[in-house]
Design a protein around this motif. Structure first.
Motif, short mmCIF file in Angstrom:
data_model
loop_
_atom_site.label_atom_id
_atom_site.label_comp_id
_atom_site.label_asym_id
_atom_site.label_seq_id
_atom_site.Cartn_x
_atom_site.Cartn_y
_atom_site.Cartn_z
N ILE A 42 15.40 5.54 -0.06
CA ILE A 42 16.27 4.38 0.11
C ILE A 42 16.08 3.78 1.51
O ILE A 42 16.10 2.56 1.69
CB ILE A 42 17.74 4.76 -0.12
N LEU A 43 15.90 4.65 2.51
CA LEU A 43 15.68 4.17 3.87
C LEU A 43 14.45 3.29 3.96
O LEU A 43 14.42 2.32 4.72
CB LEU A 43 15.54 5.36 4.83
N GLY A 44 13.40 3.61 3.16
CA GLY A 44 12.18 2.81 3.21
C GLY A 44 12.44 1.35 2.88
O GLY A 44 12.01 0.44 3.60
N GLY A 45 13.16 1.09 1.79
CA GLY A 45 13.49 -0.29 1.42
C GLY A 45 14.47 -0.92 2.39
O GLY A 45 14.34 -2.09 2.76
N ASN A 68 14.91 -0.22 5.60
CA ASN A 68 14.27 -0.54 6.87
C ASN A 68 13.25 -1.66 6.73
O ASN A 68 13.00 -2.41 7.68
CB ASN A 68 13.59 0.70 7.45
N LEU A 69 12.64 -1.78 5.55
CA LEU A 69 11.70 -2.87 5.31
C LEU A 69 12.41 -4.21 5.49
O LEU A 69 11.92 -5.12 6.18
CB LEU A 69 11.11 -2.76 3.90
N VAL A 70 13.58 -4.33 4.86
CA VAL A 70 14.37 -5.56 4.98
C VAL A 70 14.94 -5.71 6.39
O VAL A 70 14.91 -6.79 6.97
CB VAL A 70 15.52 -5.56 3.94
N ARG A 71 15.43 -4.61 6.94
CA ARG A 71 16.02 -4.64 8.28
C ARG A 71 15.00 -5.07 9.33
O ARG A 71 15.27 -5.92 10.17
CB ARG A 71 16.54 -3.24 8.61
N GLN A 72 13.81 -4.49 9.26
CA GLN A 72 12.78 -4.79 10.24
C GLN A 72 12.32 -6.24 10.13
O GLN A 72 12.15 -6.92 11.14
CB GLN A 72 11.59 -3.85 10.03
N PHE A 73 12.16 -6.71 8.90
CA PHE A 73 11.73 -8.09 8.71
C PHE A 73 12.81 -9.06 9.19
O PHE A 73 12.51 -10.06 9.87
CB PHE A 73 11.41 -8.36 7.24
N CYS A 74 14.06 -8.76 8.85
CA CYS A 74 15.14 -9.70 9.17
C CYS A 74 15.43 -9.75 10.66
O CYS A 74 15.79 -10.80 11.19
CB CYS A 74 16.41 -9.28 8.41
N MET A 75 15.25 -8.64 11.35
CA MET A 75 15.49 -8.63 12.79
C MET A 75 14.33 -9.25 13.57
O MET A 75 14.47 -9.60 14.74
CB MET A 75 15.72 -7.20 13.27
N LYS A 76 13.19 -9.35 12.91
CA LYS A 76 11.98 -9.80 13.59
C LYS A 76 12.12 -11.18 14.24
O LYS A 76 11.69 -11.36 15.39
CB LYS A 76 10.80 -9.78 12.63
N LYS A 82 8.36 -5.98 -6.93
CA LYS A 82 8.91 -4.62 -7.05
C LYS A 82 10.05 -4.36 -6.05
O LYS A 82 10.79 -3.39 -6.19
CB LYS A 82 7.80 -3.58 -6.87
N TRP A 83 10.17 -5.24 -5.05
CA TRP A 83 11.22 -5.09 -4.06
C TRP A 83 12.36 -6.10 -4.24
O TRP A 83 13.23 -6.24 -3.37
CB TRP A 83 10.65 -5.25 -2.65
N PHE A 103 0.81 -1.22 0.00
CA PHE A 103 0.00 0.00 0.00
C PHE A 103 0.85 1.27 0.00
O PHE A 103 0.41 2.29 -0.52
CB PHE A 103 -0.93 0.03 1.23
N LEU A 104 2.03 1.21 0.63
CA LEU A 104 2.82 2.41 0.86
C LEU A 104 4.04 2.47 -0.04
O LEU A 104 4.54 1.44 -0.51
CB LEU A 104 3.25 2.47 2.33
N THR A 105 4.52 3.68 -0.28
CA THR A 105 5.72 3.89 -1.09
C THR A 105 6.97 3.78 -0.22
O THR A 105 6.90 3.76 1.03
CB THR A 105 5.69 5.28 -1.75
N GLY A 106 8.13 3.74 -0.86
CA GLY A 106 9.38 3.70 -0.13
C GLY A 106 9.56 4.93 0.74
O GLY A 106 10.08 4.85 1.86
#
Length: 474
Positions: A242-245, A247-255, A318-319, A35-38
């Motif tokens: 760039i931070l959006g992508g 942090n998306l990976v960072r947040q998922f991987c640290m989860k 897209k990611w 739903f959201l952009t980077g």
């Protein structure tokens, strides 16, 4: 019921709660990515950066001081509750005050509104924080788990509804507030602690809590900066898009580690506090870390070897350009997960001062290495994090665990090396099978169908040979 029976019950309830909440959080992350952009995701990452930093000050370390102290007077809890509320009000006010400067510094147009919208969260947290602490001290994790599950699901439903209603990034804020509101109501109703807010009468009666909490707060501030300085530097140097992508990976991987480790450490902290003078404590800590490794390592090895399939499945094609970054983050998080329980151990034995000094030293190492990595690109930031984390892991074995907690570093390293070897071997066999058996395009389902049976087979073989043992004799 003995302390170990309570601990087993606590682990059971915490496991159920954590898994359900993790599923809800990952579901929201995957939905929000569509739903959201980077740029919006980057703004929300900065928002949570500020919120997380502010939460370090929320109770001044008082909560863990209450858990650590063997005997706590009811009137002390009443007075500490008022201090907690006052600090929360102060934090919320300061966050609103600095929001324009934060938006200007990061050049993030939504950040000021986001911070202002989320400011009530601090007061909501303060309303039930002391009730939660009392429940933890009494090892009543059944109540805690039920409340947290209901709150998380309420937050998920609220956020998804707002996303569909096109509220944009503010949907995540409303979901967060809904979660805390539900938790506040339920904890106050269900907690056995009958707290009567009382103004503090003297510093002397509360000095033990405040001095313990002061070091822990200082340690929490430094540790939080060390853990999130990469988000600050990436957001400032490379921009919110760039931070959006990132942090998306960072947040998922640290989860995984942030979800799995607390299942045991949340129960282990009060248990280790009660056994802080026992000679069996180093053995318990070694087995705790070994158990966590058996859970975390398989997950991170899978993410590292099959990052493209994971990114495509969770976030969409897209990611896909972030798949290599996911591989690097998985390696970093694997090493990082081995150091996560350290805080619980040092709080349990009352050595928060030593922990604070350690993290203060890291405050120099992390920013420099991340800043250098950011000059070359987003993936180089992850490489810098990996290099620093490996060195720190070896140093913490020698200078923290061995010296201050009497933990046998060699035995601990051996306990971690075994599950690591098993996971690497399972991953390589899976890659070999997928490469040389012509079944079609690889997917997350196909990779899992090979990886999990191979992993379980090797683990069962290792257990039967008694190469791995998780029994604790104490």
């Amino acid at each position: 019921m003995s302390i170990f029976e309570k601990a087993k019950s606590g682990i059971k309830w915490t496991t159920s709660s954590t898994l359900i909440r993790a599923f809800a959080q990952l579901a929201l992350l995957a939905i929000a990515a569509r739903f959201l952009t980077g740029d919006e995701l980057g703004s929300y990452a900065l928002l949570m950066l500020f919120v997380g930093f502010a939460q370090v000050f929320m109770d001044l370390g008082i909560g863990n001081a209450v858990i650590h102290k063997e005997e706590v007077k009811p009137n002390d809890v009443n007075q500490l509750y008022v201090i907690n509320l006052f600090v929360a009000l102060l934090v919320a006010t300061l966050m609103i005050a600095i929001s324009p400067l934060a938006a200007l510094f990061f050049e993030a147009k939504h950040l000021q509104q986001l911070i202002t919208s989320l400011s009530p969260a601090f007061l909501l947290s303060a309303c039930f924080r002391m009730h939660l602490v009392v429940l933890q001290k009494q090892l009543m994790f059944n109540i805690i788990s039920k409340v947290e599950i209901v709150g998380q699901l309420a937050g998920l439903l609220a956020a998804v509804y707002c996303l569909n209603a096109e509220y944009g990034v503010f949907s995540l804020v409303y979901g967060y507030l809904a979660n805390l509101t539900v938790q506040a109501l339920l904890f106050i109703i269900l907690s056995p602690a009958k707290i009567r807010p009382t103004l503090p009468s003297s510093y002397k009666s509360l000095s033990g809590y405040l001095s313990f909490g002061a070091y822990q707060t200082g340690d929490g501030v430094v540790n939080y900066i060390n853990s999130h300085i990469d988000v600050v530097l990436v957001g400032k140097l490379l921009g919110t898009e760039i931070l959006g992508g990132y942090n998306l990976v960072r947040q998922f991987c640290m989860k995984p580690a942030l979800v799995i480790n607390p299942i045991l450490t949340r129960v282990a902290f009060p248990v280790m506090s009660k056994l802080q003078k026992s000679p069996d404590l180093p053995i318990i800590y070694t087995k705790l870390l070994s158990t966590l490794a058996l859970i975390n390592f398989p997950i991170y090895c899978f993410l590292a070897f099959f990052s493209e399939e994971v990114v495509s499945f969770l976030f969409g094609d897209k990611w896909l350009h972030l798949s290599q970054l996911l591989t690097l983050f998985a390696i970093w998080c694997l090493v990082r997960s081995c150091m996560n329980p350290l805080g619980s151990l040092f709080m349990a034995i009352g050595k928060v001062k030593q922990l604070f000094k350690w993290n203060l030293g890291l405050l120099i190492v992390f920013p420099i290495s991340i800043y250098i990595g950011a000059q070359f690109g987003i993936e180089q930031v992850a490489i810098a994090l990996i290099c620093v984390q490996v060195v720190l892991f070896l140093f913490h074995l020698k200078f923290l665990l061995s010296r201050h907690a009497n933990v046998n570093a060699f035995n601990l390293l051996r306990q971690l090396l075994l599950p690591f070897t098993i996971c690497i071997l399972s991953s390589l066999i899976t890659v070999f099978c997928l490469t040389y058996i012509q079944i079609g395009n690889s997917s997350i389902w196909l990779s899992s169908a090979f990886y999990l049976p191979i992993l379980l087979l090797i683990m069962v073989f290792a257990f039967k040979l008694k190469v791995i043992s998780l029994s604790i004799k104490c």
